[in-house]
Design a protein around this motif. Structure first.
Motif, PDB file in Angstrom:
ATOM      1  N   LEU B 181       0.641  -1.546  -0.442  1.00 37.09           N
ATOM      2  CA  LEU B 181      -0.344  -0.317   0.156  1.00 37.09           C
ATOM      3  C   LEU B 181       0.482   0.689  -0.097  1.00 37.09           C
ATOM      4  N   TYR B 262      -4.551  -1.167 -10.673  1.00 36.91           N
ATOM      5  CA  TYR B 262      -5.763  -1.948  -9.886  1.00 36.91           C
ATOM      6  C   TYR B 262      -7.679  -1.109  -9.349  1.00 36.91           C
ATOM      7  N   GLY B 263      -8.213  -1.198 -10.059  1.00 37.30           N
ATOM      8  CA  GLY B 263      -9.040  -0.548  -9.389  1.00 37.30           C
ATOM      9  C   GLY B 263      -9.136   0.823  -9.546  1.00 37.30           C
ATOM     10  N   GLY B 264      -8.712   1.148  -9.634  1.00 35.52           N
ATOM     11  CA  GLY B 264      -8.365   3.479  -9.816  1.00 35.52           C
ATOM     12  C   GLY B 264      -8.137   3.453  -8.403  1.00 35.52           C
ATOM     13  N   ILE B 265      -7.891   2.768  -6.822  1.00 33.88           N
ATOM     14  CA  ILE B 265      -8.150   3.158  -5.411  1.00 33.88           C
ATOM     15  C   ILE B 265      -6.375   4.100  -5.364  1.00 33.88           C
TER      16      ILE B 265
END
Lengths: 220, 267
Positions: B181, B262-265
């Motif tokens: 992250l 990855y999912g636009g986060i």
């Protein structure tokens, strides 16, 4: 399955003392924000350490100040659903659910069963950022159930869910508890959730009290 | 409204500044004939020596900075202890201190103060390649730590706690949650630290000296050739460094685009 607690923890000026025994039922921690509900939950899960006392899960001591026992959270087998679900944003739904399963530890039937139970089979490849509040709650529930917990802690899991969906999700949570037959501790300050879900409750009434009033009440 | 005066002023200043920077970057190539440039790039022993020395020393310095920087940044972003704030500020001081001062301090510490003891275990920092690594390390480590600290602080501790309730021990949480992250901050920190190490001059020249074909990194090659009046060689080395910087920026841009995959986060 049972949980026995007799602990105290001082946070700032407030001394929290809690003593209760819980069987296969839903215990509600009911009270205003800042009254120490999450602190007690964290002490039970092992994320926080009480100042004194003892916690027993199924007769096994997981924390004892006297005996200097403090089993770390990753060995306690206590499921925890956080207030905003704490889904891992870099993993999709399936990877989130399987997080606790290391490599060769996969039981496909069990995974499917839990995913069906939580109605999330169609969401497998989605990332948490693409899920609604209700879907996130279900994924968090499924993820916590995957560790086959002996106790499930739920910290205001429905606080950001709209009323219509809330009834449905409360029902699902109750059904899961009745089926899994493990103790649930459910933190809320919603009267509705408290009345619908609670088999028993502990009131965290005032932040100023040294010892909190403890009640037992059957809601049926 | 026909004209947006505000927009025109902003765009004009932006255009002037962008044009100025571009001019600064390409001016060395205007100065030197392309045939001479190619000849020096391919045949000059000095260029290849300083390029290889710069790459090996800077990579070593960055690896050292990662080894010390990751735990340091993690401690500063996650744990509370006495004098934390003061230590945090002290660790940031090298960022605002001129590198030449850092180099001088290093020279005193690793020379007159601890030089003899270190020499007994085979570590000689003064006027050696090891000295280059040490100088670059001291300059870039605080830079890396600052990036990592921000990156780790941006990871919600609740996610780490959740991983722990799902069976991860502290090392597994760090590997599976914290690192992935904060990947964006780590990559940015490491690449900028590397670029900074490649360009390090002040501390290096104090500790390792400026000896041709011995402690001659790219910036030292520029300095040595300027002082001896070989402007063409200095320009050639500068161009090598500019190309390197463009590559680094390219890597960063490419990576920054990929992290949305990855999912636009972003947490």
């Amino acid at each position: 399955m049972s949980l026995e607690i007799d602990i105290s923890k001082t946070v700032g000026d407030i001394k929290l003392s809690k003593k209760f025994k819980l069987e296969e039922e839903i215990m509600i921690f009911y009270g205003p924000s800042g009254s120490g509900k999450t602190t007690i939950l964290n002490c039970i899960s092992g994320l926080n350490t009480p100042d004194e006392g003892e916690i027993k899960l199924n007769g096994k001591t997981i924390y004892s100040a006297k005996k200097r026992i403090n089993i770390p959270p990753f060995k306690r087998k206590i499921g925890y659903i956080f207030q905003d679900y704490a889904l891992f944003p870099h993993l999709n739904v399936y990877e989130n659910i399987l997080y606790s399963k290391k490599d060769d530890d996969l039981d496909k039937d069990k995974i499917d069963k839990i995913m069906d139970k939580c109605h999330i089979r169609d969401l497998k490849s989605r990332y948490p950022s693409k899920l609604s509040g209700g879907e996130k709650q279900r994924v968090a529930l499924a993820r916590a159930l995957m560790i086959e917990p002996e106790l499930l802690l739920l910290d205001e899991p429905l606080s950001s869910i709209d009323n219509e969906l809330k009834n449905k999700l409360m029902n699902e949570i109750k059904l899961v508890q009745r089926e899994w037959k493990i103790p649930f501790i459910y933190v809320t300050h919603s009267k509705r959730e408290f009345k619908f879900l609670g088999d028993r409750f502990i009131s965290f009434n005032s932040t100023e009290e040294v010892n909190f009033n403890e009640y037992k009440k059957n809601i049926s | 409204m026909k004209y947006n005066i505000f927009k025109i002023i902003m765009l004009s200043i932006f255009a002037i500044f962008a044009a100025f920077i571009i001019l600064v970057l390409i001016s060395p190539t205007i100065y030197i004939k392309s045939t001479n440039l190619l000849n020096l790039l391919i045949n000059s022993k000095e260029v290849s020596f300083s390029l290889i020395l710069s790459i090996t020393t800077s990579l070593s310095a960055v690896i050292l900075a990662i080894i010390f920087g990751v735990p340091t940044a993690y401690v500063l972003s996650r744990y509370d202890f006495k004098f934390k704030r003061i230590i945090d500020i002290i660790l940031d001081i090298p960022l605002v201190l001129p590198p030449i001062i850092l180099g001088l301090s290093l020279l005193i510490l690793l020379g007159p103060i601890g030089g003899n003891q270190l020499a007994k275990i085979g570590l000689n920092f003064v006027f050696t390649k090891l000295g280059i690594v040490m100088a670059q390390f001291v300059v870039v480590a605080p830079l890396l730590i600052r990036s990592l600290k921000i990156a780790f602080s941006n990871v919600d501790p609740k996610l780490e706690k959740a991983a722990m309730t799902l069976g991860d021990n502290h090392f597994q949480v760090f590997k599976n949650i914290t690192i992935p992250l904060s990947k964006e901050g780590i990559i940015t920190g490491v690449t900028t630290a590397w670029a900074r190490a490649m360009g390090e001059f002040g501390a290096t020249v104090m500790l390792a000296g400026a000896t041709r074909l011995k402690t001659e990194t790219l910036p030292i090659a520029v300095y040595l050739n300027m002082t001896t009046g070989d402007l063409e060689m200095a320009v050639t080395v500068s161009i090598v460094m500019i190309i390197f910087s463009i590559i680094i920026m390219g890597i960063l841009q490419m990576y920054n685009r990929n992290i949305y995959d990855y999912g636009g986060i972003r947490q």
